[in-house]
Motif scaffolding. Structure first.
Motif, PDB file in Angstrom:
ATOM      1  N   ASN A  31      47.173  34.098  -0.411  1.00 35.88           N
ATOM      2  CA  ASN A  31      48.300  34.654  -1.162  1.00 35.88           C
ATOM      3  C   ASN A  31      49.545  33.814  -0.922  1.00 35.88           C
ATOM      4  O   ASN A  31      49.575  32.954  -0.044  1.00 35.88           O
TER       5      ASN A  31
ATOM      6  N   HIS B   2      58.173  38.696  -2.336  1.00 35.81           N
ATOM      7  CA  HIS B   2      57.040  39.429  -2.904  1.00 35.81           C
ATOM      8  C   HIS B   2      55.766  38.659  -2.599  1.00 35.81           C
ATOM      9  O   HIS B   2      55.740  37.432  -2.726  1.00 35.81           O
TER      10      HIS B   2
ATOM     11  N   LYS C 128      52.360  37.483  -3.756  1.00 33.95           N
ATOM     12  CA  LYS C 128      51.678  37.298  -5.033  1.00 33.95           C
ATOM     13  C   LYS C 128      50.434  36.455  -4.812  1.00 33.95           C
ATOM     14  O   LYS C 128      50.321  35.739  -3.825  1.00 33.95           O
TER      15      LYS C 128
ATOM     16  N   GLU D  17      48.740  33.566  -9.953  1.00 33.13           N
ATOM     17  CA  GLU D  17      49.904  33.995 -10.742  1.00 33.13           C
ATOM     18  C   GLU D  17      50.977  32.914 -10.805  1.00 33.13           C
ATOM     19  O   GLU D  17      51.693  32.787 -11.795  1.00 33.13           O
TER      20      GLU D  17
END
Length: 167
Positions: free
Chosen positions: A69, A94, A96, A100
């Protein structure tokens, strides 16, 4: 004076009285706390001790984690002491997935970084496949653990013990 109004005024004054009977009536003053500004002051004090300087113009920061991640900061505040190899990045981060962020990251990478990103993607796929194998393997193992393997014939052993006891 109206007795209803008098009772209402007495109830209000009793609610505002802090001490006992005969004390001065004072209203309770509550102070609001600004926690965001206080935390920022503490952070600035800690950064001053590290002798870091702000780096302007940083739009985003991506930190690649071992599990595949990415910790993604949009418009972070970045401070650095390059001589001490110390960087402070703060803002809202964050978590992600790498997939993405790949389209936005590709135009920022050079040829060397592109090769390392390929290696990272391959390792990420290997991690994902390993987790899938582990998940399917644990389901099979759990079914096997519930039922023990039959090693001996217990009926024959029980009959011989009963015959031996009767003799």
């Amino acid at each position: 004076m109206d007795p209803a109004k008098l009772a209402k005024l007495q109830a209000l004054s009793a609610a505002n009285r802090i001490g006992g009977k005969g004390t001065v009536r004072r209203k309770i003053v509550r102070k609001t706390k600004a926690s965001g500004a206080q935390d920022d002051k503490k952070l600035q004090g800690a950064l001053k001790k590290l002798n870091v300087q702000p780096i302007p113009g940083v739009e985003e920061v991506n930190m690649f984690r071992e599990d595949g991640n990415v910790l993604h900061f949009t418009a972070p505040k970045v401070h650095a002491a390059i001589s001490a190899n110390t960087f402070a990045i703060y803002g809202t981060g964050h978590v992600k997935e790498l997939t993405e962020l790949v389209p936005g990251i590709l135009n920022q990478l050079g040829p060397d970084s592109l090769a390392s990103l390929r290696k990272l993607a391959e390792s990420y796929q290997a991690i994902q496949q390993g987790q899938q194998r582990q998940a399917s393997g644990t389901a099979d193992e759990e079914d096997d653990d519930d039922v023990p393997d039959l090693v001996e014939n217990f009926d024959v052993d029980a009959e011989t013990k009963v015959e031996a006891a009767l003799d």
